[in-house]
Design an enzyme around this catalytic site. Structure first.
Site, PDB file in Angstrom:
ATOM      1  N   GLU A 117       0.849  -1.194   0.000  1.00 30.60           N
ATOM      2  CA  GLU A 117       0.000   0.000   0.000  1.00 30.60           C
ATOM      3  C   GLU A 117       0.881   1.240   0.000  1.00 30.60           C
ATOM      4  O   GLU A 117       1.921   1.294   0.665  1.00 30.60           O
ATOM      5  CB  GLU A 117      -0.911  -0.004   1.228  1.00 30.60           C
ATOM      6  N   ASP A 119       0.317   5.250   0.668  1.00 26.23           N
ATOM      7  CA  ASP A 119      -0.712   6.100   1.274  1.00 26.23           C
ATOM      8  C   ASP A 119      -0.397   7.583   1.213  1.00 26.23           C
ATOM      9  O   ASP A 119       0.723   8.005   1.526  1.00 26.23           O
ATOM     10  CB  ASP A 119      -0.876   5.760   2.764  1.00 26.23           C
ATOM     11  N   GLU A 121      -2.602  10.489   3.153  1.00 29.85           N
ATOM     12  CA  GLU A 121      -3.748  10.728   4.025  1.00 29.85           C
ATOM     13  C   GLU A 121      -3.698  12.173   4.511  1.00 29.85           C
ATOM     14  O   GLU A 121      -2.705  12.600   5.113  1.00 29.85           O
ATOM     15  CB  GLU A 121      -3.728   9.770   5.211  1.00 29.85           C
TER      16      GLU A 121
END
Length: 297
Positions: A117, A119, A121
């Site tokens: 993953e 990311d 955010e």
């Protein structure tokens, strides 16, 4: 139909006919089709909190909603092994404390130990405070590679472009074309790097007031709900090999010079906007030592 030509025209009759046909085709031709976002993405959860809106320019915007009931999320219909992903995003406006808006790359369902993953955010904050961008990279189910940045503009006032360029040499994250983070492929010395799985782009808006804003000290102000985040202009550019005779990016060697860019701009952005880097957190790793990717070689 030929009356538009000058009276003194010496054109051949067939030329006049051809020109007339061309004019007719130009008048009758429909406008070029604009790619619609809903053709490329689909709801992943909270479908009743997802809507699409098309503006006068033909550009389609996806809106995610968060309220006390739940948030929402979408994913790209396509998955890729090595590509550049770009999407424009406008974040939750005003008091966004406790909310998290995301853009991230992830595979389809795999065992936890195989999960990769990448990311981005966006951690909301109280009105007037800047957003924090929290980034992380998971490889084979293990993350703990956090870096945080303070955004240098108001990301709720207008759309900005957020990008991830994932190739066999490195992962590069960009904001409006400015590189902010690089994670190198150093598998040769035992550093995990995602190479095996095809990844989709996902986006979501959800409540995380247990940790998102000032470590959870500032909670979501539900009197401001519902909250909205907006996405548009999703683009994927599959990685193209830079070496002659190489069939695909997956076959390219990590040391390929075609992947080496952005040094000066990266250093400037990090010097001005980096808040936290796990590679500089000596106290966190005082027992086991810094991760291999954080050490010189």
């Amino acid at each position: 139909m030929a009356a538009w030509l000058p009276a003194s025209s010496c054109c051949h009759p067939m030329t006049v006919v051809a020109a007339a046909l061309l004019l007719t085709a130009m008048v009758a031709a429909p406008p070029a089709a604009v790619a619609l976002l809903h053709d490329d993405v689909e709801p992943m959860w909270g479908a009743d909190h997802i809507s699409f809106h098309t503006g006068g320019d033909g550009v389609e915007t996806l809106a995610l909603r968060l309220d006390r009931d739940h948030g929402s999320g979408f994913r790209s219909k396509g998955a890729y092994r090595f590509a550049r992903y770009d999407i424009d995003l406008k974040l939750v406006a005003n008091d966004s404390a406790g909310t998290v808006t995301t853009v991230y790359l992830t595979p389809d369902l795999v065992p936890p130990e195989d999960h990769d993953e990448i990311d981005l955010e966006f951690l909301g904050n109280v009105t007037g405070e800047p957003y924090t961008l929290h980034t992380n990279i998971f490889v084979n189910g293990v993350g703990n590679r956090e870096q945080q940045f303070r955004l240098w503009f108001d990301p709720a006032k207008d759309f900005h472009t957020y990008s991830v360029d994932w190739n066999p040499r490195r992962i590069i994250m960009f904001i409006d074309g400015t590189p902010i983070r690089v994670y190198k492929n150093e598998a040769a010395r035992g550093v995990p790097f995602p190479t095996l799985r095809h990844l989709r782009l996902d986006g979501s808006l959800w409540n995380a007031d247990d940790w998102a804003t000032q470590g959870g000290r500032v909670k979501t102000n539900w009197t401001q709900a519902p909250f909205y985040a907006y996405y548009r202009n999703f683009r994927v550019t599959p990685c193209a090999p830079s070496s002659p005779g190489v069939a695909s990016c997956g076959d390219e060697q990590p040391e390929s010079a075609g992947f080496d860019k952005h040094g000066a701009a990266l250093h400037k952005a990090r010097a001005e906007h980096l808040l936290y880097d796990y590679c500089e957190d000596q106290n966190r790793f005082k027992n086991e030592g810094l991760p291999k990717e954080c050490t010189a070689h």
